[in-house]
Scaffold this active site. Structure first.
Site, short mmCIF file in Angstrom:
data_model
loop_
_atom_site.label_atom_id
_atom_site.label_comp_id
_atom_site.label_asym_id
_atom_site.label_seq_id
_atom_site.Cartn_x
_atom_site.Cartn_y
_atom_site.Cartn_z
N PRO A 11 -9.27 -54.96 14.95
CA PRO A 11 -10.34 -55.65 14.22
C PRO A 11 -10.82 -54.92 12.97
O PRO A 11 -10.94 -53.71 12.95
CB PRO A 11 -11.47 -55.75 15.25
CG PRO A 11 -11.11 -54.83 16.36
CD PRO A 11 -9.63 -54.69 16.34
N ASN A 12 -11.08 -55.75 11.97
CA ASN A 12 -11.66 -55.36 10.67
C ASN A 12 -10.65 -54.71 9.73
O ASN A 12 -10.97 -54.52 8.56
CB ASN A 12 -12.89 -54.44 10.85
CG ASN A 12 -14.00 -55.14 11.58
OD1 ASN A 12 -14.39 -56.25 11.20
ND2 ASN A 12 -14.50 -54.55 12.65
N ARG A 19 -14.09 -51.68 1.58
CA ARG A 19 -15.36 -51.04 1.89
C ARG A 19 -15.11 -49.63 2.42
O ARG A 19 -14.02 -49.34 2.92
CB ARG A 19 -16.12 -51.83 2.96
CG ARG A 19 -16.80 -53.09 2.43
CD ARG A 19 -17.61 -53.77 3.54
NE ARG A 19 -18.48 -52.86 4.23
CZ ARG A 19 -18.45 -52.63 5.54
NH1 ARG A 19 -17.58 -53.22 6.31
NH2 ARG A 19 -19.28 -51.79 6.09
N TYR A 24 -11.82 -44.73 4.60
CA TYR A 24 -10.55 -45.43 4.85
C TYR A 24 -9.63 -45.53 3.63
O TYR A 24 -8.52 -46.06 3.74
CB TYR A 24 -10.85 -46.84 5.39
CG TYR A 24 -11.64 -46.84 6.67
CD1 TYR A 24 -11.06 -46.39 7.86
CD2 TYR A 24 -12.96 -47.26 6.72
CE1 TYR A 24 -11.78 -46.36 9.04
CE2 TYR A 24 -13.70 -47.24 7.90
CZ TYR A 24 -13.11 -46.79 9.04
OH TYR A 24 -13.81 -46.75 10.22
N ASN A 74 -2.77 -49.29 15.61
CA ASN A 74 -4.12 -48.85 15.25
C ASN A 74 -5.06 -49.88 15.87
O ASN A 74 -5.31 -50.95 15.29
CB ASN A 74 -4.31 -48.82 13.73
CG ASN A 74 -5.71 -48.31 13.36
OD1 ASN A 74 -6.59 -48.21 14.23
ND2 ASN A 74 -5.91 -48.00 12.09
N ALA A 77 -11.56 -50.60 16.72
CA ALA A 77 -12.63 -50.44 17.72
C ALA A 77 -12.16 -50.69 19.15
O ALA A 77 -12.77 -50.16 20.11
CB ALA A 77 -13.80 -51.35 17.37
N ASP A 87 -3.54 -51.38 29.46
CA ASP A 87 -2.66 -51.87 30.54
C ASP A 87 -1.39 -52.50 29.97
O ASP A 87 -0.30 -52.30 30.52
CB ASP A 87 -3.40 -52.88 31.42
CG ASP A 87 -4.42 -52.22 32.34
OD1 ASP A 87 -4.34 -51.00 32.51
OD2 ASP A 87 -5.29 -52.93 32.87
N GLU A 98 -0.14 -44.04 18.59
CA GLU A 98 -1.50 -44.50 18.28
C GLU A 98 -1.88 -43.90 16.94
O GLU A 98 -1.69 -42.70 16.72
CB GLU A 98 -2.46 -44.00 19.37
CG GLU A 98 -3.92 -44.30 19.08
CD GLU A 98 -4.85 -43.63 20.10
OE1 GLU A 98 -4.38 -43.11 21.14
OE2 GLU A 98 -6.06 -43.61 19.81
N HIS A 100 -4.72 -43.64 13.66
CA HIS A 100 -6.03 -43.89 13.04
C HIS A 100 -6.00 -43.34 11.61
O HIS A 100 -5.50 -42.24 11.38
CB HIS A 100 -7.15 -43.21 13.83
CG HIS A 100 -7.22 -43.72 15.23
ND1 HIS A 100 -7.76 -44.95 15.54
CD2 HIS A 100 -6.74 -43.21 16.39
CE1 HIS A 100 -7.65 -45.16 16.84
NE2 HIS A 100 -7.02 -44.12 17.37
N ILE A 101 -6.57 -44.10 10.70
CA ILE A 101 -6.62 -43.69 9.30
C ILE A 101 -7.55 -42.48 9.16
O ILE A 101 -7.25 -41.51 8.48
CB ILE A 101 -7.13 -44.87 8.44
CG1 ILE A 101 -6.12 -46.02 8.51
CG2 ILE A 101 -7.38 -44.44 6.99
CD1 ILE A 101 -6.65 -47.35 8.01
N SER A 102 -8.69 -42.55 9.83
CA SER A 102 -9.66 -41.45 9.79
C SER A 102 -9.40 -40.50 10.96
O SER A 102 -8.73 -40.86 11.93
CB SER A 102 -11.08 -42.01 9.88
OG SER A 102 -11.25 -42.71 11.10
N ARG A 107 -15.77 -37.70 13.73
CA ARG A 107 -16.77 -38.74 13.54
C ARG A 107 -17.76 -38.74 14.71
O ARG A 107 -17.72 -37.88 15.58
CB ARG A 107 -16.06 -40.08 13.36
CG ARG A 107 -15.10 -40.01 12.15
CD ARG A 107 -14.45 -41.31 11.86
NE ARG A 107 -15.45 -42.31 11.47
CZ ARG A 107 -15.17 -43.61 11.36
NH1 ARG A 107 -13.95 -44.05 11.59
NH2 ARG A 107 -16.11 -44.46 11.03
O1 CA2 Z 1 -9.57 -44.69 11.37
C1 CA2 Z 1 -9.12 -45.71 11.88
O2 CA2 Z 1 -8.03 -46.19 11.58
C2 CA2 Z 1 -9.95 -46.49 12.91
O3 CA2 Z 1 -9.08 -46.99 13.92
C3 CA2 Z 1 -10.68 -47.59 12.19
C4 CA2 Z 1 -11.68 -48.35 13.05
C5 CA2 Z 1 -12.60 -47.42 13.80
O4 CA2 Z 1 -13.36 -48.18 14.74
C6 CA2 Z 1 -11.82 -46.36 14.52
O5 CA2 Z 1 -12.73 -45.48 15.09
C7 CA2 Z 1 -10.94 -45.56 13.59
C8 CA2 Z 1 -12.53 -49.29 12.21
C9 CA2 Z 1 -11.80 -50.16 11.27
C10 CA2 Z 1 -12.78 -50.78 10.33
O6 CA2 Z 1 -12.09 -51.32 9.26
C11 CA2 Z 1 -12.67 -51.27 8.04
C12 CA2 Z 1 -11.96 -51.85 7.02
C13 CA2 Z 1 -12.46 -51.83 5.74
C14 CA2 Z 1 -13.64 -51.22 5.48
C15 CA2 Z 1 -14.36 -50.66 6.49
C16 CA2 Z 1 -13.86 -50.67 7.78
#
Ligand code: CA2
Length: 145
Positions: A11-12, A19, A24, A74, A77, A87, A98, A100-102, A107
Site C-alpha cells: 500500500p501507498n 511525497r 523515500y 516490499n 505497512a 502464510d 523482503e 524496504h526503501i527506508s 524509524r
Molecule cells: O521503506 C519502505 O519501503 C517501506 O516498506 C515503506 C512503507 C512503510 O510502511 C514501511 O515501514 C517501509 C510505507 C510506504 C508509503 O509509501 C509512500 C509513498 C510515497 C510517499 C510517501 C509514502
C-alpha cells in the site's frame, strides 16, 4: 525461458516520488519498475502494486503456481500486520527477498517488527529505490545458485 521474478509492492507505494522524498527519494514506482526490468535482463519480471492485501496474496499464489524463480516483496505497512501475507509466502518454495526503501530499524518502533521476515531468505532495507535493482541482481544469483 527463465522462470519470472515476481516483484510485489504494498500500500501507498503507487505514490512513490510524490511525497516524503527525504525518506523515500524522488523516484516513481514506474521508474523503479523500469530499473528492475533493466536489471533483470532476459529474465521475465511480473511487477505489481496494490493497496489491497488480498491482491498481494493472490499474486503470491500466482507466483507459487507459475512457478516463479523468486519473489521480491516490499509489503509496505502490511509488513507489520499481515499474517495472511506471511502464510502465503511460507508456501513459496523458492527465494524471497523482503525489501524496504527506508531503513525500517532507524524509524519509529512501529516499523521494527516485520512479520514477513520470518519467510524471507534475505532482507534489504535503507538503500533507497536503488535497493530494487540490487535485489534483482541478488535474486538472479540466488536463482542460479
Ligand atoms: O521503506 C519502505 O519501503 C517501506 O516498506 C515503506 C512503507 C512503510 O510502511 C514501511 O515501514 C517501509 C510505507 C510506504 C508509503 O509509501 C509512500 C509513498 C510515497 C510517499 C510517501 C509514502
Amino acid at each position: 525461458m527463465a522462470n519470472p521474478i515476481y516483484i510485489l509492492n504494498g500500500p501507498n507505494l503507487n505514490r512513490l516520488g510524490t511525497r516524503e522524498p527525504e525518506i523515500y527519494g524522488h523516484t516513481t514506482l514506474a521508474q523503479v519498475e523500469a530499473m528492475c526490468r533493466e536489471a533483470a535482463g532476459s529474465t521475465p519480471v511480473e511487477f505489481h502494486q496494490s493497496n489491497r492485501e488480498y491482491e498481494i496474496i493472490e499474486w503470491v499464489h500466482e507466483a507459487i503456481d507459475a512457478p516463479a524463480g523468486g519473489i521480491i516483496i516490499n509489503p509496505a505497512a502490511f509488513t507489520f500486520t499481515s499474517i495472511a501475507i506471511l502464510d502465503a509466502l511460507k508456501m513459496f518454495p523458492g527465494p524471497i527477498i523482503e525489501l524496504h526503501i527506508s531503513n525500517i530499524h532507524r524509524r519509529d518502533a512501529i516499523y521494527h517488527n516485520s512479520l514477513v521476515s520470518k519467510a524471507a531468505t534475505a532482507v534489504i532495507a535503507g538503500l533507497g529505490p536503488s535497493g530494487y535493482k540490487m535485489a534483482v541482481g541478488a535474486m538472479k544469483d540466488l536463482i542460479s545458485a
